[in-house]
Structures are given as structure tokens and as C-alpha cells.
Write an enzyme that holds these catalytic residues in place. Structure first.
Site, PDB file in Angstrom:
ATOM      1  N   ASP A 393     -71.130   6.105 -90.429  1.00  0.00           N
ATOM      2  CA  ASP A 393     -71.074   6.769 -91.819  1.00  0.00           C
ATOM      3  C   ASP A 393     -72.488   6.711 -92.242  1.00  0.00           C
ATOM      4  O   ASP A 393     -72.874   6.416 -92.342  1.00  0.00           O
ATOM      5  CB  ASP A 393     -70.472   5.806 -92.736  1.00  0.00           C
ATOM      6  CG  ASP A 393     -69.396   5.733 -93.679  1.00  0.00           C
ATOM      7  OD1 ASP A 393     -68.892   6.761 -94.486  1.00  0.00           O
ATOM      8  OD2 ASP A 393     -69.441   5.382 -94.760  1.00  0.00           O
ATOM      9  N   THR A 395     -71.953   6.836 -96.868  1.00  0.00           N
ATOM     10  CA  THR A 395     -72.153   6.546 -98.165  1.00  0.00           C
ATOM     11  C   THR A 395     -72.177   4.800 -97.797  1.00  0.00           C
ATOM     12  O   THR A 395     -71.573   4.126 -97.192  1.00  0.00           O
ATOM     13  CB  THR A 395     -71.502   7.193 -98.848  1.00  0.00           C
ATOM     14  OG1 THR A 395     -71.010   8.294 -98.948  1.00  0.00           O
ATOM     15  CG2 THR A 395     -71.076   6.586-100.150  1.00  0.00           C
ATOM     16  N   ARG A 570     -82.945  15.827-103.427  1.00  0.00           N
ATOM     17  CA  ARG A 570     -81.706  16.699-103.141  1.00  0.00           C
ATOM     18  C   ARG A 570     -82.343  17.448-104.667  1.00  0.00           C
ATOM     19  O   ARG A 570     -82.970  16.839-105.170  1.00  0.00           O
ATOM     20  CB  ARG A 570     -80.590  15.607-103.327  1.00  0.00           C
ATOM     21  CG  ARG A 570     -80.253  14.727-102.499  1.00  0.00           C
ATOM     22  CD  ARG A 570     -79.102  14.001-102.356  1.00  0.00           C
ATOM     23  NE  ARG A 570     -77.682  14.079-103.385  1.00  0.00           N
ATOM     24  CZ  ARG A 570     -76.865  14.933-102.742  1.00  0.00           C
ATOM     25  NH1 ARG A 570     -76.990  14.444-101.250  1.00  0.00           N
ATOM     26  NH2 ARG A 570     -75.757  14.560-103.375  1.00  0.00           N
ATOM     27  N   ASP A 783     -69.037   0.579 -93.098  1.00  0.00           N
ATOM     28  CA  ASP A 783     -68.846  -0.501 -94.194  1.00  0.00           C
ATOM     29  C   ASP A 783     -67.534  -0.305 -95.701  1.00  0.00           C
ATOM     30  O   ASP A 783     -67.225  -1.231 -95.789  1.00  0.00           O
ATOM     31  CB  ASP A 783     -70.263  -0.310 -95.692  1.00  0.00           C
ATOM     32  CG  ASP A 783     -70.323   1.358 -96.399  1.00  0.00           C
ATOM     33  OD1 ASP A 783     -70.335   1.191 -97.477  1.00  0.00           O
ATOM     34  OD2 ASP A 783     -69.971   2.508 -95.761  1.00  0.00           O
TER      35      ASP A 783
END
Length: 1164
Positions: A393, A395, A570, A783
Site C-alpha cells: 500500500d 498511504t 511534489r 496498514d
């Protein structure tokens, strides 16, 4: 629990739900809201668990032997020698499985017993979640979990809006907006819902999180229902005082549970191989039994008949064929020790020890959250050393989901913490504020105005920002810290505080963001009446809309953007445009017409947006760091060097996931190509996949025609590094049966794969696809509750106990708190566990074949009578006492290289992936060595003792002397072999090896003593044998000769291998004390692409301008204001070296030239 016995209703074609009418809804037998994730209950535990355990071929094999031992005519061993260890193994495994399932029951009960307010007979009553039914109307309050999939009927917020967080579903922590049906949101009193009797007709239960199709029938009218009207189970209500909803799907029918995989019985590849080997060994055992039975038949007919007068057959036996039949089964029992049940007891003990090593590892302990690593299962440890694919995953797993404003470029000057020595030095914005630099002021003014953030006053003077994406929150917070504080908004105004002075701007329009535009703009009028458009977006789309006079500034800013992107940040470009009143009026009219269009509304709005977002003036660029968890880039680099492929499966949008891919160095400029698969149809996806695979196969040369996928063996030799990025809608087509082979061929030829906008079920499907086609060991790590499906589907599931709860950790096989611990779990604990288990199995089979095959050779010299060579107590104690502890110690403590060398040399991990240390070939080598040892141990003593005599002249050619000599030589040879095979000696290893050898002589002298013979004369037949035999020099010479013949060839082969074909572990061990560390890790460059930081959903701007998302408190707040590195791994090493040797500084490091104190003063 009685629900399992109920008849299941037929599959639904559509669902009908009538509000406040349980009697009507119960006719359809909809599922209750009770969830069950456990595997067993009190009734099913024993039969189901035993069924699972007897899927192990060995357990069935030992049960069969137990039945044979209960027949006295063929059994020469007592039945309790098999039933006790078998019962012990079954009991230990059952207790472990029961404990694991107990925690699942505990978690289920905790969820099912949560309280919910249900509208029953006109009043709200507290009910447990498990008692909520389809058709009930429930009340939800702020920060509460949604109990079921409900249709939003009423909200305390204006216009029936409510705000939810969907982290449990898709991993996204940014807020989303849902709106109730207009006809039900109108009544001002929620008590009116007690008389609501509307009927919903909708789709049957499914796993699509982003789609809902239904119709509400009420008062002879029908209203269309979409996903925007639904609150799904697992969501959390945020910033909404209360709302009411109609339960549509409950319990297992909810989309969250539809996306959760079933708990599966996981077994390692070694377990599966063991099942095959046990069958082969059983076949070998049958063959030996047949040979000896045939020998018995021949001997009884030719020789045994001559001894019938004083050695008659037992009463049931009346001919030589029946004697051979009984002899066959007797030998099956005697020779069964080739696979003793102690093997499985030892395997469980070793796995338990490895699990404790993981739990006790202080280097996998997180002091910040006081969480240690936990091995939640003991059956998969060696599988950790064979992982080829990791599915992660994003995030909360790779990132902390915390955005920080890191750098910026204003009017051609870069600011922030500079990491490139060739660039200009860090400059502070503080000086520019003091002199009133107009560009800097305009830069932060844009950040404070151009956004969709909502503000909320928690207490007097304390503002809390509620952003749809963490990117926007970070930008607005940065503007606040530098003197431009966003205070509040209304549908028509934005109020900010500029350098301490409140200023209110008229909000004329919001040009909303979407994935195609990749930018957003606002048009505002300042208090002086000037109209200005502020725009922020991806540089790839914004720079081409600048006025030609910006060319020089654009070149400088582009260089800065590339530098920021090289550091994995970013980025966004910022620009503005001044508008005249006439330009604004003309554009506003065309915008109104496009907004009222009944067809192609989105396209017309996009055209009007594009019309005014031209000839803009460049202000600069921002760089946001989506904070990775500590050590993520290093971990991914090391795992990649270990030939482990990492796939990121995330619910986030493509740009966000790709940015993280570059940040954590999964994607680099060194890659030959990064393929983007974004087709919306089956044909377009197939075309893109074939084009990508053709490009890979032709070494980076594109072909005009795309042919069908080649054989998989060709894709294994692809040169170059490739990456694949695929969207959720494209993945849905790629996972179809007729295209999955092409998808697997293309994706597995890539070094990195990123799947974006995927549902929890799609995550599990991708894992299952790789398991199906690649036959590789997979590991899934996540998570959140949205990761549970893939965690259960993978061979190994790892849960991170993070900010999204503990659902993933509860469903996992292993858990810890940081992604970086994964490298130690795999490269250290996993590799060691695999190495130890393989060595244990090799030596275990060797020592038992050496022990058992002596019976086979003895059969040819005892008339095939199934007489045992050894004393019965030696047979009993051989695998329990004499040889169990040394091989156990080796299986628990052995290691070839230290842990830090395992991390420094990731290539050491590859033997596990290739299954080199224990496979069918290695098994046959061990068997051959064991048979060779048995031949030496039988025929050397037989040859020597047949003519040997004691010093008194008494011959030594008797059964008891031969048995003692062979048994002693066997124990010594096996102990020496294990000692030579042990690579890491501890005190425990010494005690076990030499202690077991000493215990053999101690116990043997005790069992052959006069004392025990006097007490149990019928049980101890070898009285005095040990004392008389071991006092003879010829016996010891025989033992020494047999030992030398067994050991010397093994030593010779090992020395030749070490000299001619050394393994990497041999080389590392040889130089383990030197400090050669150069050249082990390859260099990987960063990216010079410019990814943009923008991750919220389309349509939020329209809600703001309509005022529908404004609450009274928000309206009242309107008065509140009165690097492109040559070797990034070398950089990481230098940082680590600096942290190690530089004392910590207590001074406060400035951010953009401002200390925390200065920032707080500016904020105040």
C-alpha cells in the site's frame, strides 16, 4: 452462530428496502449486520481443525502407522510410541490455531457490540451494531464510524451535506463530501423521518466502492440515487454534528466486507514439498518392505522349513506366503523411522524459536510508538526467505501522509534547504518580507486564495484548516506561516490576513481541478476593485499557458522544478493574470451559458476555463514533501538488489502515486521507459499492454504492429529497466480472464509496477494473479482495512500498526510499525529461517536414513525375520535424546554470515528465491549420503567383528556387541557431521552436541546395568553389553575406522567446493572481518520529471461557490479577520555517517530563514 445452518437465500437480482418496515424487509432474508471473520466456532473447531491438520500427508501417514501398531501379529513396537507424539503435535497446532482465532473472535465481538442509535417506533434507541437491520434508520454523530452501508437522508449541515473520511476503505485520509437526497433533506425536524416510508430499489450487494445505482420511490415520485448519496461502512463522519441514514446493505453485504478476503490456511513451499517427499519416502518404504517380504518368503520356503521342529511358525501363520505378508507390515513399522514424527515436533519448535527472535529483535522496535515487531504466526518463517514479489500500500505504509512545504522558487530565485552544492545558497524570505518584495507577497497571496480549504475556529483565536487533500493543507499552512493567513470564506468572499492586516476579496469564480486539467484557478476582486486570476497546477500544463515575455523566467523556474523533482518533491507552478472589467464580464457570460448546458456540460466548462487561463504571468513554483516513512528509499533499494520486485497498489490518484514512486526511488530516470496504461476499453488496454511488451522485447525499440504475447521464457531475459503504471479502470479490464496473461507478462518484465485507484478487491485479485501465473512467493504489506484482502491473499501478510487502525495488523501474519523493518524481516530473519530450516531438514533426513537403513541391510542376515538391529531403548531414544538437540540447536541458532552482512550483501537472499538449499535434488543427495553411511556402519563392524575376539579369546561376533558397536559409531558419526555443518557456534550448540554425545554413553551404561536388570528382568536384555563391548580396543578401532570412512569423503567434497566453486556466503564469511564495502550497492538516480502536488476530487469548487458546503460557523468567521544525484545511496551513507559521528546540535534550524519562534510571532 446458528446462522451457518440456515438455508442461504438465492442470489439477488435487485434489492428492495422499505424504510421503517422490518416486517416487510425480513421477507427477503437479508443478512444481519453481524460480521464473522473467524474461522471456527465451538462446534466446528475440532472437526475443521483436524481436517486441516490431516491435510498434512505426514499426519495421515502416522495415523496409518498407529493403526498398524495396534495389530499385535505384525507390531514389534508399542503403539504408544506413535500415539503420544502424534497427539502432542496435533494438540500444539490446535492450541496455536485456537489462540489465533480467539483474537479474531475478540475483534469481531468488539465491532459487533458497538452502539448505534436506531429510530424505532418514532424514538431513538441504542442498539448494538449486530442488531441493526436492513431498512432501519440510524443516527450518526461526529467522529463516529458508519455502522452499515446507508443512504443519507438528513444532515445537520446546510443543503444536506456531510463530510466523511474513507481511510478504512481506500486508504485516503482527505475528506470527501456526500449529500442527502434533496426531498429528504428539506424537513427541518429529523423526527419527521419516523414517518418516512420510502422504498429503495437498487443493485444487489457488490464490491464496487465508487458506484451505486438505485431509485427512491416516495409519494408517487422517484428520485435517482448515486454513490454521492451513500455512506459506506468503515467511513468516519467528520465535521458534521449529526446525520440520519437508511440501512441498505448490512454485515457481509456491505462493500467493505465484500472487499475483504476470507481467512485462508497458509502453508509454506517447504511444507508442500515435504508432503511430496513423504509420499516418495512412503513409496520407498513400501519398496523396501516388498523386497524384504519377498526375501522372507524365499528364506522361509528354502531354509526356514528346516527349522520348524524348534522354530515353528506362530499360530496364525500356516505357510510362507502368509509369513511374508506379515513380514511386510512388520518391516513397514520398523523402517518408518525414515520419517519419524519427531521431525514435525522439531519443525514446530524451530519455527517457534524463529518467531521469538523476531519478537525480541530490538532493531525492529519503534521507540516512538512503543511497538515491537510481532510474529503472529509460527508457520511461515522460512517463507520469509523466499519472497519474490512485494505488494505494498502507499498511504501510511510508504508515506506518513504528512505534507510539508519544503522549497519554493519565487521570481527565479530558489528558497529553502539546499542539498545541491552546485546551486545557489539558501536564502531567506524574511528579508524580502521586510523590504516588501512584491513578487514574494503575490506568491503567498496566491497560496492563501487559490484553494478549496475550509477553516474552522476551534477556540478563540485558533483556526483549524480542513483540506480535501493534504497538499492543499500544506500550501495554505505555509502561506499562513509567512504572513498570509487564510481566515474564512463565504460563497462570495475570501478573507485573509496579509502581514497582520485583514483583507476581504470578492470570490468571482472557481475554475475547478480535475485529472485532465491538472490545475485550478480562482478569479477574485481585491478591495481596490482590481480583478485577478490566480492559477496553480502541474508545470506540464501551466507553463504552456504563460505570456511569451516569461520565457527567461520560465527556463530558470523549470530548472528549479527539475531539481525539486530530483529530490522526490511534489511540485506546482504558480501564475496569475490581470483581467479588465470587460474581459471578466464577457467570460462570465460564456461561463454561465456553459454551466446551464444540458449536454456536454463538462466539455463546455473546460473550454471556457481554457479560454481565460491564457497569457498568464509566472510567479514561481512550490515543492512539497510527502514525507516518506524513515528508511523507505534505502529499504526499497536493498530489496530491489535482492531481486525482489515491488508493486505499489494504492487507492490514490495516478499522479500522487507516481510522485511517491519517484520519491522512494522505485521510479528513476535510469529506467528505459515508464509505461502508462490508462485505456477505458478492453481493446485499448490490450493494445497498450501489447505495445509495452513489444517495446520491452525489442530492447526499447517501438514497433508499429503489436503481436500477441510471447512465451513467458522470453520475457525472463528482457534487457533494460522498465516500470508500469496502470489505473483502476484499466486494471479491471486487465484482470479479465482473456487478458490476464498479457498483463502478467508485461508487468512481470518491469522492475516496478504501480496500480492506482484500485479497490481492495482488486488488490487481492492482483496478488492472486501473480500467485497463479508466476508460482512465486508473495508478500503483501499495508496498514488499513482496505489492505486486509491482499494481506489475506498473499503467501505472507504484513500489517503496519499505523494511523489507520489495527485492522491490517490483526489480519496479518507479521506486524511492525515501520516499512523499513521489512528489509530486516526478510533479509535477516527470513533468510536465516530459510537457511536454518533447510539445513535442519537435510541433516534430519540424513541421520534418519543412516539410522534406519541399517535395519534393511540387517534383514539379509537375520532370515528376514523383522528383528531389529539395535536395543529397543536405543530405537526409542535415538530421535528423542541422542540426536534431537544438536540438530534442533542448529535449526534455531545457525547462521552463515552476521546480520549486518546480510543487509550489506542483498544477493545473499537469492538462494531462497531459487529454492537452492532444500529441493528434490538436495533431498536425494542427503538420502544418498545417509544410505552410504548406513552401508559403512553395517558392513565395517560386520566385517571386523566377524573374526575379532576379546583378549580372553572369546569371539566378539554376537548380536549385542554388533548392535552396541553400530549404535555407538552411528551416534558419533551423526554428531560429527552436525558439528561440521554448524556455521555459528554458541554455548547452546556446544552443550547440545557434546552433551548429547555424553548423554548417550551415560544412558547406555545405565540401561545395561545390573540394577535395572534385577528390577525389570524381562525389559532389559542387553545387561552388561555396554561395559563389556566398549572396553575392547578393537571395538573402538572399528568405530574410528567407520567414522573416518564416513567423514573423510564429506570433508574432501566440501574443501573442493570451497576452492573451486565458492558460494557468495563463503566469500562474505571469508572476508567478514575486512572493511570492504565499496561496490555492493548500485547507484540509482533520481527523477528530473516535474510531478505536481494536487490530490483532491473534482467538483469541490462548485460546492464552495454555491454555498452548499458553508456552515453557519464558517459564515460567522467572515468577521474573524476585522536533486539529480549521481549516487543517492552514497548520499544516504554519508548522511548516516554524519549522524553517527556528529554530536547532536541543540540549536533550532531555521525553515526558510525563520525559526519556530519567529514563525509563531508572525502567526500571532
Amino acid at each position: 452462530r446458528l446462522e451457518m445452518f440456515r438455508k442461504r437465500p438465492p442470489p439477488e437480482e435487485e434489492r428492495r428496502v422499505r424504510a421503517n418496515d422490518r416486517e416487510y424487509n425480513e421477507k427477503f432474508q437479508y443478512a444481519s449486520n453481524c460480521i464473522v471473520t473467524s474461522k471456527y466456532n465451538i462446534i466446528t473447531f475440532l472437526p475443521v481443525n483436524l481436517f486441516e491438520q490431516f491435510q498434512e500427508v505426514a499426519n495421515t501417514y502416522f495415523l496409518f502407522l498407529l493403526i498398524l501398531q495396534l495389530i499385535p501379529q505384525i507390531s514389534s513396537l508399542s503403539w504408544f510410541t506413535t500415539i503420544v507424539p502424534l497427539a502432542l503435535v496435533l494438540s500444539i497446532t490446535a492450541v496455536k490455531d485456537a489462540t489465533d482465532d480467539y483474537f479474531r473472535h475478540k475483534s469481531d465481538n468488539q465491532v459487533n457490540n458497538r452502539q448505534s442509535q436506531v429510530l424505532i417506533r418514532g424514538s431513538l434507541q441504542n442498539e448494538k451494531w449486530m442488531n441493526v437491520r436492513v431498512g432501519d434508520i440510524i443516527k450518526l454523530e461526529n467522529n463516529q464510524f458508519v455502522a452499515a452501508d446507508v443512504l443519507l437522508l438528513f444532515s445537520s449541515e446546510p443543503h444536506g451535506l456531510c463530510y466523511i473520511e474513507t481511510a478504512e476503505l481506500d486508504g485516503e485520509t482527505n475528506m470527501k463530501v456526500r449529500q442527502s437526497v434533496s426531498v429528504t433533506s428539506e424537513p427541518g425536524d429529523p423526527n419527521n423521518l419516523a414517518s418516512f416510508d420510502g422504498e429503495v430499489v437498487c443493485e444487489p450487494p457488490n464490491n464496487k466502492l465508487d458506484r451505486f445505482c438505485g431509485t427512491l420511490y416516495w409519494r408517487d415520485k422517484k428520485y435517482t440515487l448515486t454513490n454521492q448519496n451513500m455512506l459506506l461502512r468503515g467511513c468516519v463522519l467528520r465535521n458534521t454534528e449529526a446525520c440520519y441514514g437508511l440501512v441498505i446493505f448490512a454485515g457481509p453485504d456491505t462493500k467493505l466486507m465484500q472487499n475483504s478476503g476470507r481467512t485462508k490456511f497458509k502453508r509454506t513451499s517447504i511444507d508442500r514439498l515435504m508432503n511430496t517427499l513423504v509420499l516418495w519416502i512412503f513409496g520407498f518404504l513400501v519398496c523396501m518392505g516388498v523386497i524384504l517380504a519377498v526375501g522372507n518368503a524365499v528364506w522361509e520356503r528354502e531354509v526356514g522349513s528346516l527349522f520348524q521342529s524348534y522354530l515353528p511358525w506362530d499360530p496364525p501363520v500356516d505357510n510362507f506366503l502368509f509369513s511374508a505378508f506379515l513380514s511386510f507390515w512388520s518391516y513397514v513399522i520398523i523402517l518408518n523411522t525414515v520419517v519419524p514424527i519427531s521431525l514435525y515436533v522439531s519443525v514446530e519448535v524451530i519455527r517457534l524459536g524463529h518467531s521469538y527472535f523476531i519478537n525480541w529483535d530490538q532493531q525492529m522496535f519503534c521507540s516512538q510508538c512503543n511497538t515491537a515487531a510481532a510474529a503472529r504466526t509460527t508457520t511461515l518463517n522460512e517463507e520469509l526467505g523466499q519472497v519474490e514479489y512485494i505488494f505494498s500500500d502507499k498511504t501510511g505504509t510508504l508515506t506518513q501522509n504528512i505534507m510539508s512545504f519544503n522549497k519554493c522558487s519565487i521570481n527565479g530565485q530558489t528558497y529553502g534547504k539546499c542539498t545541491h552544492l552546485t546551486h545557489s545558497h539558501t536564502k531567506s524570505c524574511t528579508y524580502l518580507f521586510k523590504v516588501g518584495d512584491s513578487h514574494t507577497h503575490e506568491f503567498f497571496r496566491l497560496l492563501s486564495l487559490c484553494h478549496t480549504v475550509m477553516s474552522e475556529e476551534k477556540s478563540e483565536g485558533e483556526l483549524v484548516y480542513k483540506a480535501q487533500s493534504p497538499d492543499e493543507g500544506a500550501l495554505v499552512a505555509a502561506a499562513r506561516n509567512f504572513g498570509f493567513m487564510f481566515c474564512s470564506r463565504t460563497p462570495g468572499t475570501i478573507t485573509i490576513r496579509e502581514m497582520g492586516q485583514p483583507v476581504t476579496y470578492t470570490l468571482l469564480a472557481i475554475l475547478d481541478f480535475n485529472n485532465i486539467r491538472k490545475r485550478m484557478s480562482v478569479i477574485v476582486r481585491n478591495p481596490e476593485g482590481r480583478i485577478r486570476l490566480y492559477c496553480k497546477g502541474a508545470d506540464t500544463v501551466l507553463l504552456e499557458r504563460l505570456h511569451p515575455c516569461n520565457q527567461e523566467l520560465m527556463n530558470i523556474t523549470s530548472d528549479h522544478l527539475n531539481e525539486y523533482a530530483a529530490d522526490g518533491l511534489r511540485t506546482l507552478a504558480l501564475a496569475y493574470r490581470d483581467l479588465t472589467e470587460d474581459e471578466w464580464e464577457a467570460w462570465a457570460e460564456s461561463h454561465r451559458c456553459a454551466g446551464k448546458a444540458t449536454s456536454c456540460r463538462e466539455d463546455r466548462l473546460a473550454a471556457t476555463y481554457d479560454q481565460i487561463e491564457q497569457d498568464m504571468m509566472l510567479l514561481g513554483a512550490t515543492a512539497i514533501e510527502d514525507k516518506l516513512q524513515e528508511g523507505v528509499p534505502e529499504t526499497i533499494a536493498i530489496l530491489s538488489l535482492a531481486n525482489i520486485k515491488i508493486w505499489v497498489l494504492t487507492g490514490d490518484k495516478q499522479e500522487t502515486a507516481v510522485n511517491i514512486g519517484y520519491s522512494c526511488k522505485m521510479l528513476t530516470d535510469d529506467m528505459t521507459e515508464v509505461f502508462i496504461i490508462s485505456g477505458h476499453t478492453v481493446q485499448s488496454v490490450r493494445q497498450e499492454l501489447r505495445s509495452a511488451l513489444s517495446f520491452e522485447l525489442n530492447g526499447g525499440v517501438k514497433q508499429l504492429q503489436c503481436s500477441p504475447p510471447p512465451p513467458s521464457n522470453l520475457t525472463d531475459n528482457i534487457s533494460g529497466e522498465f516500470a508500469l503504471v496502470i489505473n483502476g479502470h484499466s486494471l479491471a479490464h486487465a484482470l479479465e480472464a482473456d487478458m490476464e496473461t498479457e498483463f502478467v507478462s508485461t508487468a512481470c518484465a518491469c522492475k516496478a509496477v504501480i496500480c492506482c485507484r484500485v479497490t481492495p478487491l482488486q488488490k487481492a485479485q492482483v496478488v492472486e494473479l501473480i500467485k497463479k501465473h508466476k508460482k512465486a512467493v508473495t508478500l503483501a504489506i499495508g496498514d488499513g482495512a482496505n489492505d486486509v484482502g491482499m494481506i489475506k491473499s498473499a503467501h505472507i501478510g504484513v500489517g503496519i500498526s499505523g494511523q489507520e487502525g489495527i485492522q491490517a495488523a490483526l489480519a496479518s501474519d507479521y506486524s511492525f510499525s515501520q516499512f523499513r523493518f521489512l528489509q530486516r524481516l526478510l533479509l535477516v530473519h527470513g533468510r536465516w529461517s530459510y537457511l536454518r530450516m533447510c539445513r535442519f531438514l537435510c541433516y534430519f533426513f540424513y541421520k534418519n536414513f543412516a539410522f534406519t537403513m541399517v535395519h534393511f541391510w540387517f534383514g539379509f542376515f537375520c532370515g528376514f525375520s523383522a528383528q531389529t538391529v539395535y536395543d529397543q531403548y536405543f530405537i526409542t531414544l535415538y530421535n528423542i535424546v541422542y540426536t534431537s538437540l544438536p540438530v534442533l540447536a542448529m535449526g534455531i541458532f545457525d547462521q552463515d554470515v552476521p546480520d549486518h552482512r546480510s543487509l550489506e550483501y542483498p544477493k545473499l537472499y537469492e538462494p531462497g528465491q531459487l529454492n537452492l538449499l532444500f529441493n528434490k535434488r538436495e533431498f536425494f543427495i542427503c538420502i544418498a549420503q545417509g544410505i552410504y553411511t548406513s552401508v559403512v556402519l553395517f558392513f565395517v563392524p560386520y566385517t571386523v567383528l566377524s573374526d575379532a575376539t576379546q583378549s580372553t579369546g572369546v569371539p566378539l561376533a554376537d548380536h549385542q556387541t554388533f548392535a552396541m558397536t553400530t549404535a555407538t559409531a552411528l551416534v558419533i558419526v551423526v554428531s560429527v557431521q552436525i558439528a561440521l555443518g554448524t556455521g555459528f557456534w554458541t554455548v547452546i550448540n556446544h552443550v547440545c552436541v557434546w552433551g548429547s554425545l555424553g548423554s548417550y554413553f551415560t544412558i547406555m551404561f545405565a540401561l545395561h546395568s545390573q540394577t535395572l536388570f534385577r528390577i525389570f528382568p524381562s525389559q532389559f536384555h542387553f545387561v552388561g553389553s555396554a561395559q563389556s563391548t566398549l572396553l575392547q580396543p578393537v571395538v573402538w578401532l572399528t568405530i574410528a575406522l567407520a567414522t573416518a570412512i564416513c567423514i573423510v569423503p564429506v570433508l574432501a567434497v566440501r574443501f573442493l567446493k570451497l576452492a573451486l566453486r565458492p558460494r557468495l556466503s563463503d566469500t562474505v564469511r571469508k572476508y567478514t572481518k575486512t572493511h570492504v564495502s565499496e561496490g555492493r550497492l548500485g547507484t540509482r538516480g533520481g527523477s528530473r520529471r516535474s510531478g505536481y502536488a494536487f490530490a483532491h476530487q473534482e467538483g469541490f469548487g462548485e460546492l464552495i461557490t454555491s454555498g452548499k458546503n458553508m456552515r453557519l460557523s464558517s459564515l460567522a468567521l467572515a468577521t474573524f479577520a476585522s536533486r539529480h544525484s549521481s549516487s543517492w545511496i552514497d548520499t544516504l551513507r554519508r548522511k548516516k555517517h554524519t549522524h553517527t559521528h556528529t554530536p547532536p546540535s541543540t540549536s533550532e534550524e531555521p525553515l526558510f530563514g525563520l525559526t519556530k519562534g519567529q514563525m509563531m510571532m508572525m502567526y500571532i
